[in-house]
Design an enzyme around this catalytic site. Structure first.
Site, mmCIF file in Angstrom:
data_model
loop_
_atom_site.group_PDB
_atom_site.id
_atom_site.type_symbol
_atom_site.label_atom_id
_atom_site.label_comp_id
_atom_site.label_asym_id
_atom_site.label_seq_id
_atom_site.Cartn_x
_atom_site.Cartn_y
_atom_site.Cartn_z
ATOM 1 N N ASN A 151 0.716 -0.957 -0.048
ATOM 2 C CA ASN A 151 -0.257 0.089 -0.231
ATOM 3 C C ASN A 151 1.016 1.135 -0.434
ATOM 4 O O ASN A 151 2.354 1.403 0.499
ATOM 5 C CB ASN A 151 -0.986 0.380 0.759
ATOM 6 C CG ASN A 151 -1.924 -1.013 1.643
ATOM 7 O OD1 ASN A 151 -2.299 -0.753 -0.249
ATOM 8 N ND2 ASN A 151 -2.554 -2.045 2.668
ATOM 9 N N CYS A 173 -5.073 -7.032 -3.171
ATOM 10 C CA CYS A 173 -5.846 -6.961 -1.813
ATOM 11 C C CYS A 173 -7.096 -7.648 -1.681
ATOM 12 O O CYS A 173 -8.215 -8.940 -2.882
ATOM 13 C CB CYS A 173 -6.654 -5.159 -2.640
ATOM 14 S SG CYS A 173 -7.286 -4.495 0.155
ATOM 15 N N HIS A 174 -7.341 -7.888 -0.665
ATOM 16 C CA HIS A 174 -7.750 -9.157 -0.568
ATOM 17 C C HIS A 174 -9.565 -8.619 0.382
ATOM 18 O O HIS A 174 -10.470 -9.508 0.760
ATOM 19 C CB HIS A 174 -7.822 -10.389 0.714
ATOM 20 C CG HIS A 174 -7.140 -9.322 2.266
ATOM 21 N ND1 HIS A 174 -5.436 -10.298 2.528
ATOM 22 C CD2 HIS A 174 -7.648 -8.398 2.267
ATOM 23 C CE1 HIS A 174 -5.325 -9.101 3.603
ATOM 24 N NE2 HIS A 174 -5.813 -8.203 4.137
ATOM 25 N N HIS A 203 -9.893 -0.167 -2.126
ATOM 26 C CA HIS A 203 -9.770 -0.013 -0.479
ATOM 27 C C HIS A 203 -11.521 0.496 -0.870
ATOM 28 O O HIS A 203 -11.979 1.321 0.444
ATOM 29 C CB HIS A 203 -9.037 0.589 0.920
ATOM 30 C CG HIS A 203 -8.029 -0.337 0.953
ATOM 31 N ND1 HIS A 203 -7.434 -0.133 1.372
ATOM 32 C CD2 HIS A 203 -7.856 -1.421 0.800
ATOM 33 C CE1 HIS A 203 -6.154 -1.093 2.137
ATOM 34 N NE2 HIS A 203 -6.946 -2.238 1.630
ATOM 35 N N ARG A 270 -19.876 7.728 18.436
ATOM 36 C CA ARG A 270 -20.753 6.918 17.297
ATOM 37 C C ARG A 270 -20.731 5.876 16.789
ATOM 38 O O ARG A 270 -21.381 4.728 16.437
ATOM 39 C CB ARG A 270 -21.531 7.761 16.715
ATOM 40 C CG ARG A 270 -23.302 7.397 16.067
ATOM 41 C CD ARG A 270 -23.679 8.598 15.485
ATOM 42 N NE ARG A 270 -25.227 8.078 14.492
ATOM 43 C CZ ARG A 270 -25.255 8.444 13.616
ATOM 44 N NH1 ARG A 270 -25.405 10.326 13.391
ATOM 45 N NH2 ARG A 270 -26.797 8.226 12.764
#
Length: 442
Positions: A151, A173-174, A203, A270
Site C-alpha cells: 500500500n 488486495c483481499h 479500499h 458514535r
C-alpha cells in the site's frame, strides 16, 4: 505457461506472517509443491526468520520446494516467473510517523496507508524503490508478472504504469474477498453459493453485483440492518445507507477516506472508531515477528491458517495450470470504468487462466459512487504527478484535496503538516520533494 519449475520472488519477505501465509497457500496446490521460492529483504534478521519460516512451512506440506534467501534483490529477480511485492519502505518507524505527526497537528487517521496524508507520504517514499525494482525486472525477468500487495495500492500501481508501462502488473488486495465472506455470514447464506462483483478504487470499491441463486442479496442485508440497530454504528453500514452500495474495505479504513466520520469526538464515539489504530497494529506485528522467531528457535511448529484466501497463489496456479478463476485486481483504467479517469488505477473483476489476467470492463459506476471515488483518485493523481515532476507544491495540494484532512484542518495547517512530514521522512523521499515550499502570493 511455464514448462520448468516455477520461480517466485518475494520482495519484502521480512513481512514474515504474510510470507508464511502466501508460502502455505502456494504449496497447498499440488502443481506448485516443487516451486522455487526466492526470498529477499534488506533486513538480515527479518530475512533469516522468513527463510526459516518458509523452510518449515515447506516441511509441513511435503518438503519438495526449493527455498532460497538473498539480500541481493537482483539475484532474487533473476529468472523469476512471478514477483510478489510486499515492501514497507521506512519500516514501522515511518508508518508510525505518518500517523503520530498528523495527530499532533489535530488530524485523526485510523490506518493511514491508502489515501490522505498518510497514504501520500507512504507512496512518495515507496515510489523510488518501485522505480528501481521495475528497472531490475526489465533487465532480469521482463516477462514476469509483478503482483503488488504494498500500500497505497492504487498509487503504487499508478506509479508503475508511469515508469514501467511495459511490465505486467496487477495489484492484489483481499478486501473484496473478505467483504463478500463477511456479508454472506451476516445474511446467513454460504459464500460459495453467492456470486459477487465489485468495482471502484482499492479500499473504496463498491459491491455492484451480489446474488444467491440468481436473487439480489441487498434486500436481505437491508432487513438484517433494520433488525439490529447496532449495525448502524458501523461506518460501512452508514455509507451503504447513504450511498446505496456497500463499500469493500473495513469500517476502520473507510472512516478516513471521507469527511463524515473522524471530524469530531461525537462521530468517533458514535461509529466506535479508534484513531491511530494502526500504531497498535504495527507494534503487534513486531510482537508477532518476535513470537515466530522464538518458536522457530525453540524448534516449535508455526501455525498455518486453513484455506487459500490470498489472490497471488490462486493467480499463479491459474497461470501455470490454465485453471480459470475470477478474482479482483487493481490495474490502470484502460476502458474498465467509464466515469473514472483513464489514467487512474481501478479495482475490477478479472478472469485469470493460462493466458494471463484479463480485467472485466464494468462500464459506468453509479454516479454517486464515482463521485465519491473522484476525491480519492484526485489525491492519487496529484501525488503521482508530484513524484513525476519533482514539484513539492503538488504534494501539499494533494493533501488539501483529502476529504478527511480538509474536514479537520485549515489549508495553513495542512501545509505545515506536510512540511513536518517531509522533514521527518528526509532522504526516504525523492530529493526534489524535500525542498521547502513557500505559499505563493495571490
Amino acid at each position: 505457461m511455464i514448462d520448468d519449475m516455477v520461480s517466485i520472488a518475494f520482495i519484502g519477505a521480512g513481512s514474515v506472517v504474510f510470507t508464511r501465509q502466501l508460502v502455505a497457500d502456494i504449496l497447498r496446490f499440488p502443481e506448485l509443491v516443487e516451486a522455487r521460492l526466492v526470498l529477499h529483504d534488506i533486513d538480515p534478521g527479518r530475512l533469516d526468520v522468513a527463510e526459516a519460516t518458509a523452510r518449515q512451512v515447506d516441511r509441513q506440506l511435503g518438503g519438495r520446494a526449493t527455498v532460497v534467501a538473498t539480500a541481493d534483490r537482483r539475484a532474487a529477480l533473476d529468472g523469476a516467473d512471478f514477483v510478489i511485492n510486499m515492501i514497507q519502505v521506512g519500516g514501522v518507524d515511518a508508518t508510525i510517523a505518518d500517523l503520530e505527526i498528523p495527530a499532533r497537528h489535530g488530524l485523526r487517521q485510523t490506518i493511514g496507508d491508502t489515501t490522505g496524508v498518510g497514504g501520500i507520504f507512504r507512496a512518495l517514499r515507496t515510489f523510488p524503490v518501485l522505480t528501481a525494482l521495475a528497472a531490475d525486472m526489465r533487465e532480469l525477468c521482463p516477462d514476469a508478472w509483478l503482483l503488488n500487495y504494498t500500500n497505497p495500492m492504487a498509487m503504487n500501481v499508478w506509479w508503475l504504469s508511469v515508469v514501467a508501462p511495459e511490465l505486467k502488473v496487477a495489484g492484489l488486495c483481499h478486501s473484496v474477498y473478505w467483504t463478500a465472506h463477511d456479508l454472506a455470514e451476516l445474511v446467513g447464506v454460504p459464500v460459495e453459493k453467492t456470486r459477487y462483483r465489485a468495482a471502484g478504487v482499492n479500499h473504496q470499491a463498491w459491491l455492484l453485483e451480489w446474488e444467491h441463486d440468481g436473487k439480489d442479496l441487498y434486500p436481505a442485508l437491508r432487513d438484517r440492518i433494520r433488525a439490529d440497530p447496532e449495525l448502524e454504528r458501523r461506518v460501512r453500514v452508514e455509507i451503504f445507507r447513504r450511498v446505496g452500495y456497500y463499500p469493500t474495505e473495513t469500517s476502520e479504513h473507510s472512516s478516513e477516506y471521507l469527511s463524515w466520520f473522524l471530524r469530531s469526538d461525537a462521530q468517533i464515539e458514535r461509529y466506535r472508531l479508534q484513531p491511530l489504530e494502526y500504531v497498535g497494529i504495527s507494534r503487534e506485528n513486531l510482537a508477532e515477528l518476535d513470537r515466530a522467531k522464538r518458536t522457530l528457535a525453540a524448534g516449535g511448529e508455526l501455525e498455518l491458517e486453513d484455506g487459500a484466501s490470498e489472490y497471488a497463489p490462486q493467480i499463479i496456479h491459474s497461470m501455470v495450470t490454465g485453471t480459470r478463476r475470477e478474482v479482483h485486481v487493481n490495474v490502470p483504467n484502460r476502458g474498465l470504468i467509464d466515469n473514472l479517469g483513464h489514467d487512474a488505477v481501478v479495482e475490477v473483476p478479472a478472469v485469470v487462466d493460462g493466458s494471463g489476467i484479463a480485467p472485466v470492463p464494468m462500464g459506468v459506476l453509479p454516479i454517486q459512487c464515482a463521485a465519491i471515488n473522484q476525491a480519492y483518485v484526485s489525491v492519487g493523481r496529484l501525488t503521482v504527478e508530484a513524484a513525476r515532476t519533482g514539484d513539492p507544491r503538488l504534494v501539499r495540494q494533494a493533501a488539501l484535496l483529502d476529504p478527511n484532512a480538509s474536514s479537520t484542518l485549515t489549508p495553513e495547517q495542512i501545509w505545515a503538516l506536510c512540511d513536518e512530514l517531509t522533514a521527518a521522512h528526509g532522504d526516504l523521499l525523492p530529493e526534489a520533494l524535500r525542498a521547502p515550499v513557500p505559499v505563493s502570493a495571490p
